[in-house]
Design a protein around this motif. Structure first.
Motif, mmCIF file in Angstrom:
data_model
loop_
_atom_site.group_PDB
_atom_site.id
_atom_site.type_symbol
_atom_site.label_atom_id
_atom_site.label_comp_id
_atom_site.label_asym_id
_atom_site.label_seq_id
_atom_site.Cartn_x
_atom_site.Cartn_y
_atom_site.Cartn_z
ATOM 1 N N ILE A 148 -11.355 24.876 24.264
ATOM 2 C CA ILE A 148 -9.979 25.290 23.968
ATOM 3 C C ILE A 148 -9.936 26.789 23.698
ATOM 4 C CG2 ILE A 148 -8.109 25.061 22.285
ATOM 5 C CD1 ILE A 148 -8.878 22.099 22.050
ATOM 6 N N GLU A 149 -10.948 27.279 22.961
ATOM 7 C CA GLU A 149 -10.993 28.718 22.671
ATOM 8 C C GLU A 149 -11.203 29.517 23.948
ATOM 9 O OE1 GLU A 149 -14.082 29.124 19.818
ATOM 10 O OE2 GLU A 149 -12.888 28.304 18.156
ATOM 11 N N ALA A 150 -12.032 29.011 24.842
ATOM 12 C CA ALA A 150 -12.262 29.722 26.102
ATOM 13 C C ALA A 150 -10.981 29.803 26.920
ATOM 14 C CB ALA A 150 -13.354 29.014 26.902
ATOM 15 N N LEU A 151 -10.218 28.717 26.926
ATOM 16 C CA LEU A 151 -8.939 28.730 27.638
ATOM 17 C C LEU A 151 -7.971 29.722 27.021
ATOM 18 C CD1 LEU A 151 -8.499 24.894 28.197
ATOM 19 C CD2 LEU A 151 -8.875 26.606 29.967
ATOM 20 N N ALA A 152 -7.966 29.780 25.683
ATOM 21 C CA ALA A 152 -7.068 30.710 24.993
ATOM 22 C C ALA A 152 -7.404 32.152 25.320
ATOM 23 C CB ALA A 152 -7.136 30.462 23.483
ATOM 24 N N ALA A 153 -8.679 32.400 25.627
ATOM 25 C CA ALA A 153 -9.094 33.762 25.957
ATOM 26 C C ALA A 153 -8.729 34.147 27.383
ATOM 27 C CB ALA A 153 -10.604 33.898 25.750
#
Length: 847
Positions: A2-7
């Motif tokens: 999820i964090e990678a997508l947010a980035a």
């Protein structure tokens, strides 16, 4: 993740990406609300994340949602423009589904364009949303369904219900196996000895459905019923017999039939007395309101005023036009009628011509015409309004041809339609322009050509000669014959169109018949009603269609007998001998080699009148012998043998067999001579059980005829295959294997079931069965029950799979001759033969 997508906020939002991100969120996932593409993407993404994340939806749940989406998609398309009115009909349907077991299927009927399919679609969607309802929607127009074979409906229904029921896949496969074997066991030339294929399938399916549904209601919809009626009253009667039996066997099922016209065969079942009540004219409608409401068919008529107005307003909005005032809507409805199809066509005209064009002096005349005629006039207006003059010419009088592509435009239609290819106009551009007229044509998915919509042809073709000179129509037909005749002989489409136009030209049969192929015939079904009476009879015979008695009256004796042969056989297949007898009695005359002698003899066997059956067969023998038809005489003599055998008159049977053996010497048919040998073995065993040496000679003679070619031919004669296995299986492993492979496992009677139980127990003891704990436990239970038929049936129908049955056949083929296992299966086949020859129909339906 999820964090990678947010980035990476600028990522591409493909269907797979959205599915991936959806699964990263905690459930539940509301699969029912997703589109098909979203579900398919979710299925792919699930494979990526399986074993990585917890709480994901099960693959089976996604499969179930996909199946549900595919099942309901056509219904959602039908109702996409909005559904109006029909409150009373919807209430009747809801009462039918939610009320107590009805005891009979419900029939919804109404003319073309009145909205039957849309009504059913809306009802199904409503029920799916509000009730725990199981759905099987069977369109008779599907290529997998054959109206004369009810098992094909059940196989289609099994495929649809499998995704909706929490039942192991094995159970569905087992039921499908039984239905497929039933289809193989029927032999048209020996109806009486064949398994009853009309009712047994309904029994098997109904019993299983009741067990599987666990109290849930199952709605089985059979749409486009006119396709059943197309094949004739015999197929209609047989199918209704099956449908009523299914409704009876499965009280949790609701069988719903829908078609353009209400069959008299249906009325005869729910309220037969109405057919016999006097009416001023035979064309007057039946007083259906006298039928109790629980069984009363739903007659779908035009919409009420308010609903018609709303549908027209919705259709106008869908066409991108501004809303019209109430007064204009009322005027239009008055002109075009309250038929839903007409209202939708009117919206199309309004878009092209404007409101004033429809409010003319013709209103009073139009409203008196039936809905189909109004559709024809509306279609005609659409034709006149086509923007390109050349496209209009191709559409009409090009209506004469059933398919249009660039070659047809150039070589068939150009000259008679007055087309000129100049200023950039080409045949291909004309076809491209016509393809945009969705109200008139549709694309054939097989070859990409354009076809006039069937409702257009039905409505307008009969009026073509009123507006187009006969010479123009004839030229188009001749051009079409010339065009298609020079195509590749393997081109099924070209051959079908060539035959169609030859029939329109009423060419001689010696010219048309050599051009016929069954593959081409499958594409001529819709042409039957477009032809003159003589050509219609010729085509009906080749399509397997039975015309009604009035149409048969004008036929010569040969054509009449061909029609009656098919009709009577179908009635017998559906266990309706009285209907078969009625058809046979239309004429008393018979051709010297008439097949009707044998069929009428079978009718009297079904009616438990063996003396009359023998008398008819004897007349046939005398007629055939006088005309030199040796094989026909021999077949009828063998029929007489089994009639006497079935009623226990073995001495009389032996006397007739002696006559048959004398005739067989002169027969050119190896199959008939083999049947004589097998019949002789069976009678000798019963009459002279201790004369083993004589029987050994008979057995040797029969086995000498059993080469590979005979085995191949026996696969196409299931009744004779069973009879041969009953006498020779002990010494011919190949024969035992072929009988199991073709006939499957038959446990219709208690005697068959018990014999099969003992045979399979022997096979298990000798390690000649597929190994498995489930089967071992089931066989142990059978032995402990002393081969109780109910226990055996459970093994045959619920434990043994289709794979097991094929494996059993393979194992039997490897066993040495004389083995105890082969003896057990020989006895099992004998039980089946004894049951099939019984003259008491009640003993043949003891499942």
């Amino acid at each position: 993740m999820i964090e990678a997508l947010a980035a990476n906020p600028a990522r591409e939002q493909s269907a797979l990406q959205r599915g991936f991100e959806r699964l990263l969120q905690p459930g539940p996932y509301a699969l029912e609300s997703l589109s098909r593409d979203e579900l398919a993407s979710l299925h792919t993404v699930l494979e990526w994340l399986a074993g990585i994340l917890d709480g994901l939806p099960a693959p089976g749940a996604i499969d179930k949602a996909l199946h549900r989406h595919d099942l309901l998609a056509p219904m959602r398309r039908l109702t996409a423009a909005g559904f109006v009115g029909r409150d009373e009909e919807l209430a009747r349907l809801e009462q039918f589904v939610a009320g107590p077991p009805p005891g009979a299927p419900l029939f919804v009927h109404g003319p073309g364009g009145v909205g039957k399919s849309t009504l059913l679609a809306q009802f199904i969607l409503d029920q799916v949303e509000t009730q725990d309802l199981l759905i099987a929607y069977l369109d008779v127009d599907r290529p997998t369904i054959r109206p004369e074979l009810p098992q094909t409906f059940l196989l289609d229904a099994l495929g649809q219900l499998q995704s909706q029921l929490e039942v192991p896949k094995l159970y569905f496969e087992s039921t499908a196996k039984e239905l497929e074997y039933e289809l193989r066991r029927y032999e048209g030339q020996r109806s009486f000895e064949s398994v009853n294929v009309a009712g047994a399938g309904a029994e098997v399916f109904g019993d299983r459905l009741t067990e599987w549904a666990k109290g849930r209601t199952v709605l089985i919809v059979v749409d486009t019923f006119e396709e059943v009626q197309f094949f004739g009253p015999d197929v209609t009667e047989s199918f209704l017999s099956f449908a009523f039996e299914l409704q009876k066997r499965a009280p949790n099922a609701r069988v719903l039939l829908s078609g353009r016209t209400l069959p008299n065969e249906y009325i005869a079942r729910v309220a037969g007395q109405l057919l016999h009540q006097p009416r001023e004219s035979p064309d007057d409608p039946l007083p259906l309101d006298r039928i109790p409401e629980a069984k009363r068919p739903i007659t779908l008529d035009v919409l009420d005023d308010e609903s018609a107005r709303r549908l027209l307003a919705n259709s106008i909005a869908a066409s991108g036009m501004a809303a019209l005032p109430e007064r204009d809507l009322d005027d239009i409805v008055r002109v075009v009628s309250r038929n839903p199809m007409c209202l939708k066509l009117a919206a199309r005209l309004l878009r092209d011509e404007g409101v004033d064009a429809l409010a003319k002096d013709r209103a009073a005349l139009l409203t008196k015409l039936r809905a189909e005629k109004i559709q024809a006039l509306l279609y005609g207006r659409i034709l006149l309004h086509l923007h390109a003059d050349d496209v209009r010419k191709v559409a009409y009088p090009g209506l004469v041809v059933r398919r249009i592509d660039a070659a047809v435009v150039e070589q068939v239609l150009a000259e008679p339609c007055g087309l000129e290819f100049k200023d950039g106009l080409t045949p291909a551009s004309i076809v491209s322009d016509l393809a945009q007229e969705a109200a008139l044509v549709e694309v054939d998915p097989i070859d990409g050509s354009l076809r006039h919509r069937p409702d257009v042809r039905r409505a307008m073709l009969e009026d073509l000669t009123d507006h187009v000179e006969a010479s123009v129509v004839e030229t188009i037909d001749k051009n079409a014959v010339k065009h298609y005749a020079k195509q590749d002989t393997d081109d099924v489409i070209a051959r079908a169109e060539e035959i169609y136009h030859r029939l329109r030209l009423r060419q001689a049969w010696r010219t048309i018949s050599p051009r016929w192929t069954d593959q081409a015939g499958s594409r001529l079904k819709g042409a039957l009603d477009e032809l003159a009476a003589e050509q219609r009879l010729w085509l009906a015979e080749r399509l397997g269609v039975t015309l009604d008695a009035r149409a048969r009256q004008s036929a010569d004796q040969s054509a009449w007998e061909a029609q009656v042969e098919r009709s009577a056989n179908r009635y017998l297949k559906g266990q309706a001998p009285l209907d078969a007898l009625k058809v046979l009695q239309e004429r008393s005359a018979r051709l010297p080699r008439s097949a009707l002698f044998g069929i009428e003899s079978d009718v009297y066997r079904f009616l438990s009148e063996p003396d009359r059956a023998l008398a008819v067969a004897r007349r046939g023998v005398e007629s055939a012998t006088a005309d030199g038809a040796i094989d026909m005489a021999l077949e009828l003599l063998l029929r007489m043998v089994v009639i006497d055998e079935g009623r226990g008159s073995l001495a009389a049977a032996e006397a007739t067999l002696k006559e048959a053996r004398a005739v067989a010497v002169h027969s050119s048919s190896r199959l008939l001579r083999f049947r004589v040998a097998v019949t002789a073995l069976r009678l000798h065993r019963q009459l002279h059980p201790k004369a083993r040496e004589e029987r050994a000679v008979l057995r040797r003679d029969a086995r000498a005829m059993l080469d590979n070619e005979m085995l191949r031919r026996l696969r196409e004669r299931p009744v004779l295959l069973r009879e041969a296995a009953a006498e020779l299986a002990k010494d011919e492993p190949r024969l035992a294997a072929a009988a199991i492979e073709i006939l499957g496992i038959e446990v219709a009677s208690d005697s068959q079931a018990e014999s099969f139980g003992r045979a399979i127990a022997h096979a298990a003891a000798e390690k000649k069965l597929p190994q498995g704990q489930t089967l071992d436990d089931a066989l142990q239970a059978v032995k402990e029950s002393n081969f109780d038929p109910r226990a055996v049936r459970q093994v045959a129908t619920e434990v043994l799979t289709g794979r097991d049955t094929r494996k059993l056949g393979s194992e039997l083929s490897k066993i040495e001759a004389g083995h105890v296992v082969l003896r057990g299966f020989r006895d099992y086949f004998r039980a089946g033969v004894a049951d099939s020859l019984s003259i008491d129909p009640s003993k043949r339906r003891s499942r």
